[in-house]
Write an enzyme that holds these catalytic residues in place. Sequence first.
Site, short mmCIF file in Angstrom:
data_model
loop_
_atom_site.label_atom_id
_atom_site.label_comp_id
_atom_site.label_asym_id
_atom_site.label_seq_id
_atom_site.Cartn_x
_atom_site.Cartn_y
_atom_site.Cartn_z
CE LYS A 67 8.08 2.59 -5.42
NZ LYS A 67 8.67 1.45 -4.71
CE LYS A 91 -2.13 -0.35 -3.15
NZ LYS A 91 -1.27 -0.97 -2.14
CE LYS A 103 3.33 -6.32 -2.13
NZ LYS A 103 2.79 -5.02 -1.70
CB THR A 187 1.18 2.66 4.88
OG1 THR A 187 2.20 2.49 3.90
CG2 THR A 187 -0.01 1.79 4.53
P1 NAD Z 1 4.25 -5.68 9.24
O1 NAD Z 1 5.01 -6.92 9.05
O2 NAD Z 1 4.97 -4.48 9.78
O3 NAD Z 1 3.00 -5.95 10.21
C1 NAD Z 1 2.10 -6.99 10.03
C2 NAD Z 1 1.31 -7.11 11.33
O4 NAD Z 1 0.27 -8.06 11.16
C3 NAD Z 1 2.15 -7.60 12.51
O5 NAD Z 1 1.77 -6.89 13.68
C4 NAD Z 1 1.72 -9.06 12.65
O6 NAD Z 1 1.88 -9.55 13.97
C5 NAD Z 1 0.27 -8.96 12.26
N1 NAD Z 1 -0.32 -10.21 11.85
C6 NAD Z 1 0.20 -11.19 11.08
N2 NAD Z 1 -0.68 -12.21 10.98
C7 NAD Z 1 -1.76 -11.83 11.69
C8 NAD Z 1 -3.00 -12.44 11.96
N3 NAD Z 1 -3.32 -13.63 11.50
N4 NAD Z 1 -3.89 -11.76 12.73
C9 NAD Z 1 -3.58 -10.52 13.21
N5 NAD Z 1 -2.44 -9.92 12.99
C10 NAD Z 1 -1.54 -10.57 12.24
O7 NAD Z 1 3.54 -5.36 7.85
P2 NAD Z 1 2.97 -3.99 7.31
O8 NAD Z 1 3.99 -3.37 6.45
O9 NAD Z 1 2.37 -3.23 8.44
O10 NAD Z 1 1.82 -4.52 6.34
C11 NAD Z 1 0.53 -4.89 6.82
C12 NAD Z 1 -0.44 -4.91 5.66
O11 NAD Z 1 -0.47 -3.60 5.07
C13 NAD Z 1 -0.07 -5.87 4.51
O12 NAD Z 1 -1.23 -6.38 3.93
C14 NAD Z 1 0.65 -4.98 3.54
O13 NAD Z 1 0.61 -5.49 2.22
C15 NAD Z 1 -0.17 -3.72 3.69
N6 NAD Z 1 0.54 -2.53 3.23
C16 NAD Z 1 1.67 -2.10 3.84
C17 NAD Z 1 2.31 -0.97 3.35
C18 NAD Z 1 3.55 -0.42 4.01
O14 NAD Z 1 4.04 0.63 3.57
N7 NAD Z 1 4.06 -1.03 5.06
C19 NAD Z 1 1.80 -0.28 2.25
C20 NAD Z 1 0.61 -0.73 1.67
C21 NAD Z 1 -0.01 -1.85 2.17
#
Ligand code: NAD
Length: 426
Positions: A67, A91, A103, A187
């Site tokens: 997953k 996780k 992934k 999340t």
């Molecule tokens: P997303 O694409 O919705 O958001 C990413 C955000 O990060 C955006 O606002 C973008 O502008 C910002 N960003 C990108 N580069 C940046 C930088 N250099 N400095 C500051 N901000 C920056 O993605 P998401 O789904 O919110 O995921 C964000 C993190 O959370 C990732 O590491 C992802 O692996 C992790 N994550 C997400 C989920 C989920 O369910 N969405 C679950 C577990 C982990």
Amino acid sequence: MDSIFDDAQSRLTEVFSRIDLPDDVRERLAHPKRSLTVSIPVRMDDGSLKVFTGHRVQFDDTRGPTKGGIRFHPDVTLDEVTSLSFWMTIKCAIMGLPFGGAKGGVVVNPKNLSLLEVERLSRGYVRAIADIIGPKRDIPAPDVYTNSTIMGWMADEYSTIRREQLPAVITGKPVHLNGSLGRESATGRGALHILDQWAELQGINPKETTVAIQGFGNAGYHFARLAFQHGYKIVAVSDSKGAIYTERGLHPDSVMEHKRQYQELKAIYCDTSVCETGDFTTFSNEELVTMKVDVLVLAALENVITIDNADRIQAKTILEIANGPITSQADAILNQHDITVLPDVLANAGGVTVSYFEWVQNRAGLYWEEEEVNERLAKFMRREAGHIFKRAEKEETTLRTAAYLHGVERIAGAIQERGTREYFTG
Ligand code: NAD
């Protein structure tokens, strides 16, 4: 350490020094089970053909089908995807979900594509990896720059290929296409449970706690929204273009509303129907990371706190919503400075937990109310966090090491039950 995967693996050294496990376990956790790299030809709107590179890594499936999310980003590499699949393995085990870890990623800046081009790319990626995914094999989900709409296209493409409706192949789908209520905010909501539980344990009052959030996307925004409702004071947020700060506190919904409309972050305070633009300062992402706040939330990408800036971190607590935002060398420095890190493998596990609920609902054909989803999520997050917080205290170690011990023991149990050298040589 140049390779993200080497850095990710180095976390296991301390884990293995604390628990006595057969060599088989270490050997199994050092190698991904399968890595697939594909070319995805996409017909662009102007008629030209462009070929994109994609990866899918299935790290370990000892505890169940693999997953993990799919990322669309220009910096995607096989090394990064492999590390993310390793973290997913840990996780899912930490949360006690019946899954291994995987992934996926495509090297692309989706902001440069039209919506139709993104749809063709998403469907092309699924055609390229269709042989190795499936509801009982490997179940993708959204990650950076992918969302529920994209998951809906992907599930549709997979069902078209297989000639039957198979919504359980992908989670994070739109609610109208067999998605789960509560998945979008899971999340951020899960991360808030972890912060709240930690705050309760430490006697911290949310109303007296300032928070800065790097990354205002799916995870960061929902965390901000819910934390604001719980009384935390969100003083700064950032996205890829920069950061904003205001001492009086931001209203996350108003900031998001403005961002959606004008594609920029602006500090707005909205209470009831009146919105006003507050005084705010714009600054860089680096400044946000090192600013003086009680809680720093990292919700963007990996490698944000490294050996270069770890010494300058002023927050007392760091909540890792992003995967791998702190390198192992930086972790050691933060530890010396008594900064608590609520680790990614626990703090951001709300997403995969509700993905699990979505998969269960798809397979059962019975859909839950949002309240039921949120209640179950709270139960899972608080139960596992409770074990980890206790273990960290008892074994006098960091929360990250305690979380890894908790997860690795479950994976090791599964590997051992399948037979190890000790078993076969009597
Ligand atoms: P997303 O694409 O919705 O958001 C990413 C955000 O990060 C955006 O606002 C973008 O502008 C910002 N960003 C990108 N580069 C940046 C930088 N250099 N400095 C500051 N901000 C920056 O993605 P998401 O789904 O919110 O995921 C964000 C993190 O959370 C990732 O590491 C992802 O692996 C992790 N994550 C997400 C989920 C989920 O369910 N969405 C679950 C577990 C982990």
